[in-house]
Motif scaffolding. Structure first.
Motif, PDB file in Angstrom:
ATOM      1  N   GLY A  43       0.798  -1.215   0.000  1.00 48.66           N
ATOM      2  CA  GLY A  43       0.000   0.000   0.000  1.00 48.66           C
ATOM      3  C   GLY A  43       0.832   1.267   0.000  1.00 48.66           C
ATOM      4  O   GLY A  43       0.294   2.370   0.181  1.00 48.66           O
ATOM      5  N   LEU A  44       2.147   1.145  -0.207  1.00 50.34           N
ATOM      6  CA  LEU A  44       3.039   2.301  -0.207  1.00 50.34           C
ATOM      7  C   LEU A  44       3.174   2.881  -1.611  1.00 50.34           C
ATOM      8  O   LEU A  44       2.960   2.182  -2.614  1.00 50.34           O
ATOM      9  CB  LEU A  44       4.426   1.907   0.303  1.00 50.34           C
ATOM     10  N   PRO A  45       3.559   4.140  -1.728  1.00 55.07           N
ATOM     11  CA  PRO A  45       3.821   4.724  -3.046  1.00 55.07           C
ATOM     12  C   PRO A  45       4.939   3.969  -3.758  1.00 55.07           C
ATOM     13  O   PRO A  45       5.853   3.438  -3.112  1.00 55.07           O
ATOM     14  CB  PRO A  45       4.248   6.159  -2.720  1.00 55.07           C
ATOM     15  N   ALA A  46       4.877   3.932  -5.053  1.00 53.42           N
ATOM     16  CA  ALA A  46       5.934   3.291  -5.828  1.00 53.42           C
ATOM     17  C   ALA A  46       7.272   3.963  -5.553  1.00 53.42           C
ATOM     18  O   ALA A  46       7.341   5.170  -5.316  1.00 53.42           O
ATOM     19  CB  ALA A  46       5.607   3.360  -7.322  1.00 53.42           C
ATOM     20  N   GLY A  47       8.334   3.160  -5.573  1.00 52.91           N
ATOM     21  CA  GLY A  47       9.653   3.734  -5.351  1.00 52.91           C
ATOM     22  C   GLY A  47      10.631   2.706  -4.837  1.00 52.91           C
ATOM     23  O   GLY A  47      10.302   1.528  -4.662  1.00 52.91           O
ATOM     24  N   ARG A  48      11.840   3.168  -4.586  1.00 51.11           N
ATOM     25  CA  ARG A  48      12.905   2.325  -4.070  1.00 51.11           C
ATOM     26  C   ARG A  48      13.127   2.674  -2.605  1.00 51.11           C
ATOM     27  O   ARG A  48      13.338   3.836  -2.255  1.00 51.11           O
ATOM     28  CB  ARG A  48      14.185   2.538  -4.893  1.00 51.11           C
ATOM     29  N   TYR A  49      13.100   1.673  -1.752  1.00 46.47           N
ATOM     30  CA  TYR A  49      13.149   1.871  -0.313  1.00 46.47           C
ATOM     31  C   TYR A  49      14.327   1.111   0.301  1.00 46.47           C
ATOM     32  O   TYR A  49      14.631  -0.019  -0.109  1.00 46.47           O
ATOM     33  CB  TYR A  49      11.864   1.374   0.356  1.00 46.47           C
ATOM     34  N   CYS A  50      14.941   1.710   1.303  1.00 41.18           N
ATOM     35  CA  CYS A  50      16.004   1.037   2.048  1.00 41.18           C
ATOM     36  C   CYS A  50      15.388   0.015   2.997  1.00 41.18           C
ATOM     37  O   CYS A  50      14.462   0.348   3.754  1.00 41.18           O
ATOM     38  CB  CYS A  50      16.802   2.068   2.840  1.00 41.18           C
TER      39      CYS A  50
ATOM     40  N   GLY B 148       1.881  -1.025  -5.564  1.00 38.69           N
ATOM     41  CA  GLY B 148       2.152  -1.170  -4.138  1.00 38.69           C
ATOM     42  C   GLY B 148       2.732  -2.511  -3.723  1.00 38.69           C
ATOM     43  O   GLY B 148       2.761  -2.812  -2.521  1.00 38.69           O
ATOM     44  N   TRP B 149       3.237  -3.320  -4.665  1.00 33.30           N
ATOM     45  CA  TRP B 149       3.757  -4.644  -4.369  1.00 33.30           C
ATOM     46  C   TRP B 149       5.280  -4.687  -4.471  1.00 33.30           C
ATOM     47  O   TRP B 149       5.890  -3.920  -5.216  1.00 33.30           O
ATOM     48  CB  TRP B 149       3.202  -5.670  -5.358  1.00 33.30           C
ATOM     49  N   PHE B 150       5.884  -5.619  -3.735  1.00 29.07           N
ATOM     50  CA  PHE B 150       7.278  -5.977  -3.979  1.00 29.07           C
ATOM     51  C   PHE B 150       7.435  -7.478  -3.785  1.00 29.07           C
ATOM     52  O   PHE B 150       6.622  -8.118  -3.109  1.00 29.07           O
ATOM     53  CB  PHE B 150       8.256  -5.201  -3.077  1.00 29.07           C
ATOM     54  N   SER B 151       8.485  -8.031  -4.364  1.00 24.40           N
ATOM     55  CA  SER B 151       8.798  -9.448  -4.201  1.00 24.40           C
ATOM     56  C   SER B 151      10.174  -9.574  -3.578  1.00 24.40           C
ATOM     57  O   SER B 151      11.088  -8.806  -3.905  1.00 24.40           O
ATOM     58  CB  SER B 151       8.772 -10.173  -5.549  1.00 24.40           C
TER      59      SER B 151
END
Length: 482
Positions: free
Chosen positions: A431-438, A461-464
């Motif tokens: 559910g987070l904004p698209a982007g690259r996160y630490c 809002g997905w990541f694998s």
């Protein structure tokens, strides 16, 4: 002070283990829940005042800790055990941790770093030495005689069980009028004692202190604490030590009108879940488990008392599992969290690293000091807590066993895997904004860069990712790469 204090008073797990080494005005004069957006407390147990000051500047402020809790600063009995600090002989700010001038300087330095100061305040009792003696700063005292402060009429003498000690925790009178392991029990119902205790707390407020942990609160009626609170010269955060006992007449809920209350069930329940139950059970952890309301609950994985009760809670000795439990505490929105910072010990009475005169040594985060608050997993999750403050839980997932994941709605996402095997090939809805996160479980975010793995959240809002055994992933909007 823990009611079971002695009168004398897992192996490293998973990938996460490599990350544990430390790196270098309310209406009334008290408020429930720490104020401001940074609510995490670091309990720097038995640290010296210069060491606390340095830590506020180097670590606590930069990592986002809102408060530091310091050990009792008043003059105490002599000795090298940890509990001597909980046996006052006067209210002079002079102890094995430092002088009054050093204490004042510490408060000022912490404030300059954006960190508020909570004092562990011993107000239920004085010393437990039958023969009296001379305190740390040279004050003479007797068991019931503290010249210029208290004399015999200022103490309770319950005269039960062949003496004055508490024996029956199902007897309210006994718990609040008898002595906790021989400690001279102050008559906190008297105006003189209340005024004297308030004078001590107001002296600390004059030095800039922001709040108090009221030690042994269970051993004083809530009304007595309220009367002392009402004598404070300005607003202060108050948290009270009231240990829950099933079926006992004195319950933590009695004290919430004065401020926050320590929720001792939290650490024990969390340890049981991580050790022998299922993380899936944590879906409603907190009030759903019968704990205090979140807004008045002060929570911790362990504290200086409970870590000495073998097997009861997780401690620094549990290494990776301890780090995961702290990550959950800092990621979950229940209560106000305190992170423990210990020294290592094998004898439950052992005091902090000290010199030959029992003066506490400067804290260096080695040579006996554990410094859990610096473990990268824990320190980086403080930023997660700050970034998600005020949000609820959504997108809960569990596998029915020991793999869980959840969002802090719109602000952060945490997944923990306490299975003995890696979770592979799974996608997570954040559910987070698209982007690259630490991934702050494994890396530190600083100046727009990440020292560890980067998680990419797609436009939906997905990541694998693969989550190794005994490990986790945490991302939040405050650690988003540009």
């Amino acid at each position: 002070m823990h009611r079971r204090r002695s009168r004398l008073a897992i192996a490293t797990l998973g990938v996460i283990a490599s990350l544990l080494a430390p790196t270098v005005v309310a209406a009334s004069p008290a408020a429930a829940a720490p104020s401001g957006g940074k609510k995490v407390i670091a309990n720097l147990f038995e640290w010296t005042w210069p060491s606390v000051a340095s830590e506020c500047t180097s670590t606590l402020g930069p990592k986002g800790y809102g408060y530091v809790q310091v050990s009792p600063p008043q003059e105490h009995v002599r000795g090298n055990q940890w509990w001597v600090a909980y046996q006052p002989v006067s209210y002079r700010i002079e102890s094995r941790k430092g002088t009054r001038a050093q204490f004042r300087s510490m408060v000022d330095t912490c404030h300059a770093a954006g960190v508020k100061v909570i004092v562990d305040a011993v107000v239920n009792h004085m010393s437990g030495q039958d023969n009296g003696g001379t305190g740390w700063a040279g004050s003479s005292y007797g068991h019931y005689n503290y010249p210029g402060i208290y004399s015999a009429q200022d103490f309770h003498y319950c005269g039960r069980n062949g003496g004055n000690d508490i024996a029956n925790y199902n007897d309210r009178f006994e718990v609040q009028n008898c002595e906790l392991v021989n400690l001279a029990d102050l008559k906190t119902g008297s105006d003189y004692v209340r005024n004297r205790l308030a004078a001590y707390l107001n002296d600390l407020l004059s030095l800039g202190v922001d709040g108090f942990r009221m030690d042994a609160s269970k051993h004083m009626p809530a009304a007595d604490i309220a009367a002392i609170k009402n004598r404070l010269s300005r607003p202060a955060y108050i948290v009270q030590e009231v240990i829950y006992g099933a079926g006992e007449p004195i319950q933590p809920s009695e004290y919430t009108g004065n401020g926050d209350v320590h929720e001792f069930r939290y650490g024990k329940d969390l340890a049981r879940v991580f050790r022998s139950e299922r993380l899936a059970y944590l879906r409603n952890f907190g009030e759903g488990w019968g704990h205090l309301p979140s807004g008045v609950a002060s929570v911790f994985v362990d504290n200086h008392d409970t870590q000495r009760d073998v097997g009861g809670v997780l401690t620094y000795r549990d290494r990776g599992v301890y780090a995961l439990a702290n990550a959950f505490m800092l990621g979950w929105p229940y209560g106000s969290p305190t992170v423990m910072s210990s020294y290592t010990f094998t004898n439950r009475d052992a005091g902090p690293p000290s010199d030959a005169n029992n003066k506490t040594r400067a804290t260096t985060c080695y040579s006996g000091w554990e410094c859990e608050h610096r473990w990268p997993v824990i320190a980086n999750m403080v930023g997660f807590r700050n970034a998600t403050e005020g949000t609820g839980v959504s997108n809960w997932y569990d596998n029915g066993n020991n793999h869980i994941a959840f969002s802090r709605t719109g602000r952060g996402y945490l997944t923990l895997n306490d299975e003995d095997y890696a979770i592979t090939g799974r996608s997570y809805y954040t559910g987070l904004p698209a982007g690259r996160y630490c991934d702050v479980i494994h890396g530190t975010f600083s100046n727009g860069t990440c020292s560890g793995p980067v998680i990419t959240v797609d436009g939906n809002g997905w990541f694998s990712a693969t989550v190794p055994a005994k490990d986790g992933i945490a991302i939040h909007v405050g650690a988003r790469l540009s």
